[in-house]
Design an enzyme around this catalytic site. Structure first.
Site, PDB file in Angstrom:
ATOM      1  N   TYR A   5       0.903  -1.328  -0.172  1.00 16.30           N
ATOM      2  CA  TYR A   5      -0.083  -0.018   0.002  1.00 16.30           C
ATOM      3  C   TYR A   5       0.852   1.269  -0.113  1.00 16.30           C
ATOM      4  O   TYR A   5       0.645   2.281  -0.846  1.00 16.30           O
ATOM      5  CB  TYR A   5      -0.854  -0.038   1.204  1.00 16.30           C
ATOM      6  CG  TYR A   5      -1.343   1.390   1.618  1.00 16.30           C
ATOM      7  CD1 TYR A   5      -2.260   2.184   0.559  1.00 16.30           C
ATOM      8  CD2 TYR A   5      -1.389   2.045   2.748  1.00 16.30           C
ATOM      9  CE1 TYR A   5      -2.791   3.261   1.035  1.00 16.30           C
ATOM     10  CE2 TYR A   5      -1.589   3.318   3.266  1.00 16.30           C
ATOM     11  CZ  TYR A   5      -2.254   3.849   2.103  1.00 16.30           C
ATOM     12  OH  TYR A   5      -2.990   5.220   2.462  1.00 16.30           O
ATOM     13  N   HIS A 247       1.917  12.810  -6.851  1.00 12.13           N
ATOM     14  CA  HIS A 247       1.179  11.810  -5.801  1.00 12.13           C
ATOM     15  C   HIS A 247       2.302  10.823  -5.747  1.00 12.13           C
ATOM     16  O   HIS A 247       1.583   9.632  -5.357  1.00 12.13           O
ATOM     17  CB  HIS A 247       0.048  11.491  -6.160  1.00 12.13           C
ATOM     18  CG  HIS A 247      -0.861  11.308  -4.886  1.00 12.13           C
ATOM     19  ND1 HIS A 247      -2.000  12.385  -4.785  1.00 12.13           N
ATOM     20  CD2 HIS A 247      -1.177  10.375  -4.041  1.00 12.13           C
ATOM     21  CE1 HIS A 247      -2.696  12.064  -3.558  1.00 12.13           C
ATOM     22  NE2 HIS A 247      -2.315  10.737  -3.132  1.00 12.13           N
TER      23      HIS A 247
HETATM   24  C1  LIG Z   1       0.821   5.653   1.644  1.00 10.81           C
HETATM   25  C2  LIG Z   1       0.487   7.040   0.963  1.00 10.81           C
HETATM   26  C3  LIG Z   1      -0.521   7.655   1.285  1.00 10.81           C
HETATM   27  C4  LIG Z   1      -0.824   8.850   0.713  1.00 10.81           C
HETATM   28  N1  LIG Z   1      -2.050   9.354   1.060  1.00 10.81           N
HETATM   29  C5  LIG Z   1      -2.127  10.830   0.488  1.00 10.81           C
HETATM   30  C6  LIG Z   1      -3.377  11.512   0.839  1.00 10.81           C
HETATM   31  O1  LIG Z   1      -4.084  11.326   1.800  1.00 10.81           O
HETATM   32  N2  LIG Z   1      -3.392  12.768   0.335  1.00 10.81           N
HETATM   33  C7  LIG Z   1      -2.595  13.289  -0.424  1.00 10.81           C
HETATM   34  O2  LIG Z   1      -2.739  14.404  -0.781  1.00 10.81           O
HETATM   35  N3  LIG Z   1      -1.405  12.713  -0.877  1.00 10.81           N
HETATM   36  C8  LIG Z   1      -1.240  11.361  -0.032  1.00 10.81           C
HETATM   37  N4  LIG Z   1       0.004  10.823  -0.882  1.00 10.81           N
HETATM   38  C9  LIG Z   1       0.794  11.353  -1.726  1.00 10.81           C
HETATM   39  C10 LIG Z   1       1.907  12.223  -0.878  1.00 10.81           C
HETATM   40  O3  LIG Z   1       1.294  13.316  -0.256  1.00 10.81           O
HETATM   41  C11 LIG Z   1       2.927  12.626  -1.534  1.00 10.81           C
HETATM   42  O4  LIG Z   1       2.456  13.423  -2.755  1.00 10.81           O
HETATM   43  C12 LIG Z   1       3.974  11.672  -2.248  1.00 10.81           C
HETATM   44  O5  LIG Z   1       4.018  10.544  -1.118  1.00 10.81           O
HETATM   45  C13 LIG Z   1       5.247  11.900  -2.546  1.00 10.81           C
HETATM   46  O6  LIG Z   1       6.057  10.950  -3.069  1.00 10.81           O
HETATM   47  P1  LIG Z   1       7.140  10.121  -2.397  1.00 10.81           P
HETATM   48  O7  LIG Z   1       6.456   9.211  -1.496  1.00 10.81           O
HETATM   49  O8  LIG Z   1       7.724   9.256  -3.493  1.00 10.81           O
HETATM   50  O9  LIG Z   1       7.943  11.139  -1.480  1.00 10.81           O
HETATM   51  C14 LIG Z   1       0.092   9.555  -0.010  1.00 10.81           C
HETATM   52  C15 LIG Z   1       1.548   8.805  -0.349  1.00 10.81           C
HETATM   53  C16 LIG Z   1       1.493   7.695   0.144  1.00 10.81           C
HETATM   54  C17 LIG Z   1       2.940   6.924   0.066  1.00 10.81           C
END
Ligand SMILES: Cc1cc2nc3c(=O)[nH]c(=O)nc-3n(C[C@H](O)[C@H](O)[C@H](O)COP(=O)(O)O)c2cc1C
Length: 345
Positions: A5, A247
Site C-alpha cells: 500500500y 502523488h
Molecule cells: C501511503 C501514502 C498515502 C498517501 N495519502 C495521501 C493523501 O491522503 N493525500 C494526499 O494529498 N497525498 C497522499 N499521498 C501522496 C503524498 O502526499 C506525496 O505526494 C507522495 O508521497 C510523494 O512521493 P514520495 O512518496 O515518492 O516521496 C500519499 C502517499 C503515500 C505513500
C-alpha cells in the site's frame, strides 16, 4: 499488504521509475574555495521560519506503518518547526495532530461526492485552528495500483480471509497493531462525517476552487499540479502556492516526470511565485536538486513511513538526520552557506 500500500504506484509503476531517472539525471554544480564552514538549512515558508527546507507530505492511514505513526510525525514537525500535511484520510483526528504538532500542521482536503462533506470538513479544519489548507486535485478517481488490488487492500481497513493469512505471516505487526486498535479514518469517526474512498472525486471544478478560496482566509495550496497552463490558471485564481507533485506516481502512470514539470512551471510563473515539490525525493541531494530546479519547499513522503515501520520514532529521527546531513554536505560541495546562495546547476 501494508508495504505494498505504501510503496505501490499506478499501473506497471513506470511513472515512478521515470521520475527517479529524471532526478538521477540532474547534476549539481560543484564550487570551491567559498568558505562554507557555517551552513544553515533554515528557510521560511508562508512567512514562518522552518529549520529545514523539507516537511512531511500528507499521507492517509499512516498508523498502518506502525501504531502511533501520525503522532510521531506530528512531534517531528514540532521539533523541527516544519509543516506536516494532515490527510483527509488520516488515522488520527485533525484536531489531535494540530495540537501535538504545536500548530505546524496543514490540513489536506480531498473533494468528494457533491462536495457538501468536503466544505464541511474545510470549515471544521478552520475552526480547529488550521491556517493552511492543501487541496489535492490529482485524484479525480483513485488510481489503480495493482499491488493493492492483488491484496484486496481496502480503506477503511478491512480484515477478510486473505488479510488474515497476511497477518499470520507478520506476527509482530499484527500483534502491535491489533493490540493498539485497528487504524481508522479518524476524521470520520465524529458523527455527521462520512467518507467513502471509492466515491467519485471527479466532480470538482474551477468553481469549487473559487468557493474554497472564498471560504478559506488563510493560505491555500493546490497539490498535484503537473501542467504549465493549469499552474498559470491557479496563480490567476489567487492560490497562495502550488505543489508540483505526481502523488508519488500513485495516480496516473504516464505523467511526465514531476521534477521536469517543476522546472517548466517555475520558468512560466517567474522567480517569486511560491512553488512546493514532492514525489520521489530519497536523499538530501534530491532535496537540493529540487531547490535548484525551482522549489521553495519540499515534502517527503513514503520514506518517512518506511523509517517508522523499520525502527519507530527513533528510526524516523535517524532518517531525518541522515537527510539533513546529506543536504548540508551537498551544500558545502556546491559552495552554499545558505539555501538562497546562488545558482546551483
Ligand atoms: C501511503 C501514502 C498515502 C498517501 N495519502 C495521501 C493523501 O491522503 N493525500 C494526499 O494529498 N497525498 C497522499 N499521498 C501522496 C503524498 O502526499 C506525496 O505526494 C507522495 O508521497 C510523494 O512521493 P514520495 O512518496 O515518492 O516521496 C500519499 C502517499 C503515500 C505513500
Amino acid at each position: 499488504m501494508v508495504f505494498d500500500y505504501i510503496d505501490g504506484a499506478a499501473g506497471a509503476e513506470t511513472g515512478a521509475a521515470r521520475n527517479s531517472a529524471a532526478l538521477e539525471a540532474i547534476t549539481l554544480r560543484p564550487r570551491i574555495l567559498r568558505d562554507v564552514g557555517e551552513r544553515s538549512l533554515a528557510t521560511q515558508v508562508f512567512g514562518t521560519k522552518a529549520s529545514r527546507p523539507f516537511g512531511i507530505a500528507p499521507m492517509g492511514m499512516c498508523n498502518l506503518a506502525a501504531p502511533g505513526a501520525d503522532l510521531m510525525l506530528a512531534r517531528l514537525a514540532a521539533r523541527y518547526r516544519v509543516p506536516l500535511g494532515v490527510s483527509t484520510v488520516a488515522s488520527t483526528s485533525l484536531e489531535k495532530i494540530l495540537e501535538v504538532s504545536e500548530g505546524h500542521a496543514w490540513f489536506q482536503l480531498y473533494f468528494s461526492g457533491d462536495g457538501a462533506g468536503t466544505f464541511k470538513l474545510a470549515e471544521r479544519a478552520l475552526e480547529a485552528g488550521y491556517e493552511t489548507l492543501v487541496l489535492t486535485v490529482d485524484v479525480p478517481e483513485v488510481g489503480r495500483r495493482p499491488r493493492e488490488l492483488r491484496h484486496g487492500f481496502k480503506m477503511p481497513f478491512r480484515i477478510g480471509p486473505s488479510q488474515l493469512f497476511d497477518l499470520a505471516l507478520h506476527p509482530r505487526w499484527s500483534l502491535n497493531t491489533l493490540l493498539r486498535g485497528k487504524p481508522v479514518l479518524a476524521n470520520f469517526e465524529l458523527e455527521g462525517y462520512d467518507f467513502d474512498r471509492t466515491e467519485s472525486r471527479a466532480r470538482a471544478t474551477w468553481d469549487t476552487l473559487d468557493r474554497l478560496r472564498d471560504l478559506w482566509p488563510g493560505n491555500l495550496v493546490v497539490k498535484g499540479v503537473l501542467d504549465v497552463e493549469d499552474a498559470q490558471a491557479l496563480a490567476a485564481a489567487g492560490v497562495d502556492a502550488i505543489q508540483v507533485s505526481s502523488h508519488g506516481s500513485r495516480q496516473l502512470e504516464s505523467t511526465p516526470p514531476p521534477i521536469e514539470m517543476l522546472a517548466k512551471i517555475r520558468a512560466e510563473l517567474g522567480p517569486n511565485f511560491p512553488l512546493f515539490y514532492d514525489s520521489g525525493i530519497r536523499s538530501g541531494e534530491d532535496v537540493l536538486k529540487a531547490i535548484a530546479i525551482g522549489a521553495d519547499f519540499i515534502f517527503l513522503g513514503k520514506i518517512l513511513q518506511f523509517a517508522i515501520a523499520a525502527a519507530g520514532e527513533a528510526g524516523l529521527e535517524r532518517l531525518w538526520e541522515a537527510i539533513s546531513a546529506e543536504l548540508s554536505i551537498a551544500m558545502a560541495q556546491t559552495g552554499q552557506s545558505k539555501l538562497t546562495d546562488g545558482k546551483l546547476w
